[in-house]
Write a protein that holds these residues in place. Structure first.
Motif, PDB file in Angstrom:
ATOM      1  N   GLU A 121       0.714  -1.243   0.150  1.00  0.00           N
ATOM      2  CA  GLU A 121      -0.051   0.159  -0.124  1.00  0.00           C
ATOM      3  C   GLU A 121       0.825   1.381  -0.120  1.00  0.00           C
ATOM      4  N   PHE A 122       2.148   1.236   0.690  1.00  0.00           N
ATOM      5  CA  PHE A 122       2.808   2.385   0.778  1.00  0.00           C
ATOM      6  C   PHE A 122       3.295   3.021  -0.600  1.00  0.00           C
ATOM      7  N   ILE A 123       3.628   1.775  -1.618  1.00  0.00           N
ATOM      8  CA  ILE A 123       4.131   1.810  -2.774  1.00  0.00           C
ATOM      9  C   ILE A 123       2.843   2.689  -3.828  1.00  0.00           C
ATOM     10  N   SER A 124       1.572   2.018  -3.477  1.00  0.00           N
ATOM     11  CA  SER A 124       0.606   2.664  -4.181  1.00  0.00           C
ATOM     12  C   SER A 124       0.187   4.140  -3.563  1.00  0.00           C
ATOM     13  N   ASP A 125       0.643   4.476  -2.284  1.00  0.00           N
ATOM     14  CA  ASP A 125      -0.012   5.781  -1.918  1.00  0.00           C
ATOM     15  C   ASP A 125       1.171   6.715  -2.468  1.00  0.00           C
ATOM     16  N   GLU A 126       2.511   6.485  -2.539  1.00  0.00           N
ATOM     17  CA  GLU A 126       3.442   7.184  -2.894  1.00  0.00           C
ATOM     18  C   GLU A 126       3.414   7.707  -4.430  1.00  0.00           C
ATOM     19  N   TYR A 127       2.804   6.704  -5.372  1.00  0.00           N
ATOM     20  CA  TYR A 127       2.867   6.989  -6.589  1.00  0.00           C
ATOM     21  C   TYR A 127       1.498   7.710  -6.995  1.00  0.00           C
ATOM     22  N   PHE A 128       0.348   7.344  -6.156  1.00  0.00           N
ATOM     23  CA  PHE A 128      -0.920   8.062  -6.283  1.00  0.00           C
ATOM     24  C   PHE A 128      -0.900   9.770  -5.844  1.00  0.00           C
ATOM     25  N   ALA A 129      -0.040   9.915  -4.867  1.00  0.00           N
ATOM     26  CA  ALA A 129       0.497  11.288  -4.596  1.00  0.00           C
ATOM     27  C   ALA A 129       1.135  12.077  -5.509  1.00  0.00           C
ATOM     28  N   SER A 130       2.081  11.318  -6.390  1.00  0.00           N
ATOM     29  CA  SER A 130       2.825  11.993  -7.403  1.00  0.00           C
ATOM     30  C   SER A 130       2.055  12.155  -8.631  1.00  0.00           C
ATOM     31  N   PRO A 132      -0.723  13.725 -11.468  1.00  0.00           N
ATOM     32  CA  PRO A 132      -1.495  15.200 -11.582  1.00  0.00           C
ATOM     33  C   PRO A 132      -2.730  15.070 -10.996  1.00  0.00           C
ATOM     34  N   ARG A 133      -3.173  16.210 -10.219  1.00  0.00           N
ATOM     35  CA  ARG A 133      -4.551  16.485  -9.749  1.00  0.00           C
ATOM     36  C   ARG A 133      -5.692  15.840 -10.694  1.00  0.00           C
ATOM     37  N   GLY A 134      -5.374  15.979 -11.783  1.00  0.00           N
ATOM     38  CA  GLY A 134      -6.789  15.537 -12.853  1.00  0.00           C
ATOM     39  C   GLY A 134      -6.761  14.115 -12.816  1.00  0.00           C
ATOM     40  N   SER A 135      -5.595  13.577 -13.031  1.00  0.00           N
ATOM     41  CA  SER A 135      -5.446  11.916 -12.937  1.00  0.00           C
ATOM     42  C   SER A 135      -5.950  11.302 -11.476  1.00  0.00           C
ATOM     43  N   GLN A 136      -5.759  12.007 -10.514  1.00  0.00           N
ATOM     44  CA  GLN A 136      -6.161  11.502  -9.140  1.00  0.00           C
ATOM     45  C   GLN A 136      -7.857  11.757  -9.072  1.00  0.00           C
ATOM     46  N   LEU A 137      -8.263  12.996  -9.819  1.00  0.00           N
ATOM     47  CA  LEU A 137      -9.915  13.049  -9.644  1.00  0.00           C
ATOM     48  C   LEU A 137     -10.346  11.945 -10.675  1.00  0.00           C
ATOM     49  N   GLY A 138      -9.591  11.650 -11.625  1.00  0.00           N
ATOM     50  CA  GLY A 138      -9.988  10.565 -12.684  1.00  0.00           C
ATOM     51  C   GLY A 138     -10.301   9.346 -12.341  1.00  0.00           C
ATOM     52  N   ALA A 139      -9.361   8.829 -11.245  1.00  0.00           N
ATOM     53  CA  ALA A 139      -9.109   7.673 -10.563  1.00  0.00           C
ATOM     54  C   ALA A 139     -10.725   7.314  -9.785  1.00  0.00           C
ATOM     55  N   LYS A 163     -15.973  18.736  -6.818  1.00  0.00           N
ATOM     56  CA  LYS A 163     -16.505  19.325  -5.698  1.00  0.00           C
ATOM     57  C   LYS A 163     -16.093  18.713  -4.377  1.00  0.00           C
ATOM     58  N   GLN A 164     -16.310  17.442  -4.192  1.00  0.00           N
ATOM     59  CA  GLN A 164     -16.152  16.689  -3.030  1.00  0.00           C
ATOM     60  C   GLN A 164     -14.708  16.906  -2.570  1.00  0.00           C
ATOM     61  N   PHE A 165     -13.750  17.239  -3.214  1.00  0.00           N
ATOM     62  CA  PHE A 165     -12.260  17.265  -2.995  1.00  0.00           C
ATOM     63  C   PHE A 165     -11.945  18.733  -3.363  1.00  0.00           C
ATOM     64  N   LYS A 166     -12.833  19.812  -3.532  1.00  0.00           N
ATOM     65  CA  LYS A 166     -12.285  20.990  -3.536  1.00  0.00           C
ATOM     66  C   LYS A 166     -11.432  21.649  -2.313  1.00  0.00           C
ATOM     67  N   ASN A 167     -10.368  22.210  -2.692  1.00  0.00           N
ATOM     68  CA  ASN A 167      -9.359  22.667  -1.692  1.00  0.00           C
ATOM     69  C   ASN A 167      -9.067  21.531  -0.888  1.00  0.00           C
ATOM     70  N   LYS A 168      -8.879  20.378  -1.173  1.00  0.00           N
ATOM     71  CA  LYS A 168      -8.467  19.236  -0.438  1.00  0.00           C
ATOM     72  C   LYS A 168      -7.375  18.543  -1.159  1.00  0.00           C
ATOM     73  N   GLU A 169      -6.516  17.843  -0.526  1.00  0.00           N
ATOM     74  CA  GLU A 169      -5.831  16.806  -1.188  1.00  0.00           C
ATOM     75  C   GLU A 169      -6.461  15.545  -1.569  1.00  0.00           C
ATOM     76  N   VAL A 170      -6.313  14.997  -2.708  1.00  0.00           N
ATOM     77  CA  VAL A 170      -7.068  13.806  -3.293  1.00  0.00           C
ATOM     78  C   VAL A 170      -6.509  12.636  -2.748  1.00  0.00           C
ATOM     79  N   PRO A 171      -7.171  11.920  -1.855  1.00  0.00           N
ATOM     80  CA  PRO A 171      -6.484  10.487  -1.357  1.00  0.00           C
ATOM     81  C   PRO A 171      -6.781   9.469  -2.278  1.00  0.00           C
ATOM     82  N   ARG A 172      -5.921   8.316  -2.263  1.00  0.00           N
ATOM     83  CA  ARG A 172      -6.023   7.380  -3.138  1.00  0.00           C
ATOM     84  C   ARG A 172      -7.145   6.695  -2.789  1.00  0.00           C
TER      85      ARG A 172
END
Length: 219
Positions: A121-130, A132-139, A163-172
């Motif tokens: 999980e830590f590998i997935s977390d690190e990659y997801f955090a890296s 682009p925000r658009g790709s995070q939202l798309g997931a 809207k759900q993640f407006k002004n927030k970090e997007v978690p995996r």
């Protein structure tokens, strides 16, 4: 149709961009894989990290798609996807997979067969955090492989997620992450003239074994 078939049948492309010597049998296959990938990157091959991953579910129907290699560990190859996608469901039913890399510019391909499992999980977390925000939202927005009525419905879901993640970090999302392919078979293929290609193959009995059996095979 005849003209099209003539084009296919008269394509006598020959290969003369390298050879595989028996010295390669002495190299650890994962190190050799890394070397070949580096050369493909340096030679500016098109999408050098793209690989065709094939899975087979309980219905025994093979399914293939192109994904992107995102990490290469001593243990194996990592790519990322939605765990609830078609490939994710098939992997859950049958953890035996194959992957294929083809670099036309070098007349090379690598075939990989092995066992697949979720990456830590830590590998997935690190990659997801890296990403682009658009790709995070798309997931979050895409329920991958599920039927949708139209494109508009997907775009509406994306707006809802924004809207759900407006002004927030997007978690995996828990349903999205990495898969690790642990090879039990790796084949290095080099195109040669007259279709007498070079094939050097590394095999081991299971993913825990550190002993590889190496052979050269007929093209």
């Amino acid at each position: 149709m005849k003209e099209f078939l003539d084009i296919l049948r008269n394509d006598h492309t020959d290969f003369d961009k390298g050879k595989l010597t028996d010295e390669l049998k002495k190299i650890d296959p994962m190190l050799l894989f890394k070397k070949w990938y580096q050369e493909a990157f340096e030679k500016q091959c098109v999408s050098p990290n793209s690989m065709t991953v094939s899975t087979v579910g309980v219905d025994l129907m093979p399914s293939s798609r192109v994904v992107y290699l995102k990490d290469l560990l001593a243990e194996g190859l990592i790519f990322y996807t939605n765990y609830e996608s078609e490939k994710g469901k098939q992997i859950g039913e049958n953890p035996q997979v194959s992957a294929l890399f083809f670099w036309d510019e070098l007349s090379r391909q690598i075939r990989v067969q092995g066992k697949i499992e979720k990456a830590p999980e830590f590998i997935s977390d690190e990659y997801f955090a890296s990403r682009p925000r658009g790709s995070q939202l798309g997931a979050w927005a895409s329920k991958q492989s599920e039927v949708i009525s139209d494109r508009v419905s997907l775009e509406k879901e994306l707006e809802r997620v924004k809207k759900q993640f407006k002004n927030k970090e997007v978690p995996r999302p828990e349903f999205w992450g990495g898969y690790l392919i642990r090879p039990t078979y790796i084949e290095f293929w080099q195109g040669r003239p007259n279709r007498l290609h070079d094939r050097i193959c590394f095999e081991r009995n299971n993913v825990e074994s550190e002993v590889w059996t190496v052979s050269r095979r007929n093209p």
